[in-house]
Design a protein around this motif. Structure first.
Motif, short mmCIF file in Angstrom:
data_model
loop_
_atom_site.label_atom_id
_atom_site.label_comp_id
_atom_site.label_asym_id
_atom_site.label_seq_id
_atom_site.Cartn_x
_atom_site.Cartn_y
_atom_site.Cartn_z
N ILE A 152 -3.73 -2.37 3.06
CA ILE A 152 -3.67 -3.06 4.34
C ILE A 152 -4.90 -3.92 4.58
O ILE A 152 -5.91 -3.78 3.89
N ASP A 153 -4.79 -4.79 5.59
CA ASP A 153 -5.86 -5.73 5.91
C ASP A 153 -6.84 -5.09 6.89
O ASP A 153 -6.73 -5.25 8.09
N GLU A 194 -0.32 -5.52 2.61
CA GLU A 194 -0.55 -6.48 1.52
C GLU A 194 0.16 -6.08 0.24
O GLU A 194 0.55 -6.92 -0.56
N LEU A 207 2.96 1.11 12.13
CA LEU A 207 1.70 0.47 11.77
C LEU A 207 1.70 -1.00 12.15
O LEU A 207 2.67 -1.71 11.89
N SER A 249 6.64 -3.59 8.93
CA SER A 249 6.16 -2.25 8.62
C SER A 249 7.29 -1.36 8.07
O SER A 249 7.22 -0.15 8.14
N PRO A 255 -6.84 0.55 9.96
CA PRO A 255 -5.45 0.80 10.34
C PRO A 255 -5.23 0.58 11.85
O PRO A 255 -6.09 0.94 12.65
N LYS A 256 -4.07 -0.02 12.14
CA LYS A 256 -3.71 -0.18 13.56
C LYS A 256 -2.43 0.62 13.82
O LYS A 256 -1.32 0.08 13.71
N ASN A 281 -0.57 -3.26 11.06
CA ASN A 281 -1.25 -4.08 10.06
C ASN A 281 -0.28 -4.90 9.21
O ASN A 281 0.90 -4.58 9.13
N THR A 282 -0.84 -5.90 8.56
CA THR A 282 -0.10 -6.57 7.50
C THR A 282 -0.20 -5.70 6.26
O THR A 282 -1.30 -5.29 5.87
#
Ligand code: JFZ
Length: 450
Positions: free
Chosen positions: A443-444, A406, A401, A423, A447-448, A403-404
């Protein structure tokens, strides 16, 4: 003619049964593309509850529960509800089973309570299976549970009420193939050993049969308000695209909110129905895998080969992670009891959902376009749920992933954040659930997946 064996998911979303279900191996379907109409906002509104629901209970119940897979002291191969054709039983011997069907232990509220405790959001019950016996109070034929059994009750009416009280959508199954109607003839007509499937429409009788279906469907829709109608048995020779369309349009004329599965065939219907099989990575569009809890749909006394609760929970997760629903079947016996091993498993699924339901209901499929080595994933806006079925021995979970993250926590312990680095998630040594433990990632944004 396209046989099921060559009916690949590419052009047909009635997937062939790959398990030992004795039905799928011999069916053949018309060679037509089974494309489901694309989503529109109208369809989205109609499908909304069903897309949230994720988990349903299928109920195959009829007079075939009386023989329960056995005829004249012999085991009949195939699922219990197929006994009339697999046992080559003529109508004059099969139909009197109705007089022996006296399900005095049936209790609609108990069934709905079991369903609710299992965490299902809809039930789909057979209103008429291939044998043509109607499990509701229809005026279209006397071959029905109220008129032809000593019990004289309408279980669908009772279940309909009970489902509403238990916050469950009431839905009905309806077979197009009918071994009882004069409008269809058996594959091998024989006074002593008929073979019914596939039946043939009697030439010139399509309109009469479609009218019969409409009478019964009209009774079901106006009297029981099913949220969904689950058709089946459309492989009758002579069943046409015009018949399928006419039935679909009739239903929607009476109630446009009713969802219809794709087994009217000819591309008519709202969602796909792979059977006994969960497509890897899911399927495009709306879909639902239906599956037996043992090896039969209708009650069969000798079938004690129940899937484990752990398999069933994993199957549910696999469906939902692939963007689909799971419709799990039970086969009540001739007294109206859901077999105890089936209840036990349903309650185990319900117990898991009680803790982890937030990772199932109302989610969409995995954001990852790869198989995850540790299990499955589902998502809601801002959240990814990891259903970890292979708890890592070293406690380290690598999530592909970008993303950050959180916040990360166990669904079973939401107040304590897990340690993360990029991740990578650091898990406790012991899994909170022996079957599947849910890790929640906040997540921020979108999704990436990597
Ligand atoms: C059908 C029925 O014949 C069976 O009794 C049960 O009701 C089940 C849910 O549906 O069986 C099928 C239907 C479709 C396929 C296989 C078995 N198929 O597409 O592979």
């Amino acid at each position: 003619m396209l046989t099921l064996a060559s009916c690949t998911a590419q052009h047909c979303n009635l997937n062939p049964s790959t398990e030992s279900d004795a039905v799928g191996d011999r069916l053949s379907l018309p060679a037509v593309p089974m494309v489901i109409a694309p989503s529109t906002s109208e369809k989205d509104a109609k499908m909304a509850w069903w897309r949230q629901a994720k988990f349903g209970m299928f109920i195959h119940w009829g007079i075939y529960a009386v023989p329960g897979g056995e005829w004249k002291g012999k085991d009949v191969r195939g699922p219990g509800e197929w006994i009339q054709t697999r046992g080559r039983i003529p109508g004059d011997q099969y139909d009197p089973l109705a007089a022996q069907f006296d399900p005095v232990d049936f209790n609609a509220d108990q069934w709905a309570s079991i369903a609710q405790a299992a965490g299902v959001k809809y039930i789909v019950i057979t209103s008429k299976h291939h044998d043509g016996f109607c499990m509701f109070d229809t005026h279209a034929t006397n071959f029905n549970i109220v008129a032809a059994t000593p019990w004289h009750q309408d279980p669908l009416a009772q279940l309909d009420v009970a489902c509403r009280l238990h916050d469950i959508h009431f839905c009905t199954y309806y077979s197009i193939m009918d071994w009882h109607t004069p409008d269809q003839s058996p594959k091998i007509p024989s006074a002593t050993a008929p073979e019914f499937s596939p039946t043939n429409m009697v030439p010139g009788k399509n309109d009469a049969y479609v009218a019969y279906m409409k009478t019964e469907l009209g009774e079901l829709i106006t009297g029981y308000h099913p949220s969904l109608i689950w058709f089946d048995g459309g492989w009758v020779h002579g069943w046409t695209a015009a018949d399928a369309r006419s039935i679909y349009d009739y239903i929607h004329g009476l109630d446009p909110s009713i969802i219809v599965n794709n087994r009217l065939l000819y591309g008519v219907g709202d969602y796909g129905t792979p059977e006994q099989k969960i497509p890897n990575g899911g399927m495009k569009g709306d879909w639902e895998t239906c599956m037996t809890i043992n090896g039969t749909w209708g009650y069969m006394s000798r079938d004690k080969d129940f899937k484990s609760a752990s398999t069933l929970i994993t199957n549910l997760i696999k469906c939902v992670s692939g963007g689909g629903n799971y419709l799990l079947n039970v086969g009540p016996d001739a007294l109206g009891r859901i077999p105890e091993p089936e209840v036990e498993r349903l309650l185990a699924i319900g117990a898991w959902l009680k803790v982890n339901g937030d990772a199932i209901y109302g989610t969409t499929g995995s954001p990852f376009n790869q198989v995850l080595p540790f299990g499955y994933a589902t998502q809601k806006p801002g959240k990814i749920f990891l259903e970890v079925t292979q708890w890592p021995a070293n406690g380290i979970l690598h999530v592909p992933l970008g993303n950050t993250i959180e916040n990360a926590y166990l669904m079973a312990d939401p107040d304590n954040s897990l340690q993360t680095k990029g991740s990578t998630i650091y898990l406790p040594a012991k899994a909170p659930d022996p079957v599947a433990s849910v890790v929640v990632l906040q997540i921020d944004g979108a999704p990436k997946p990597l």
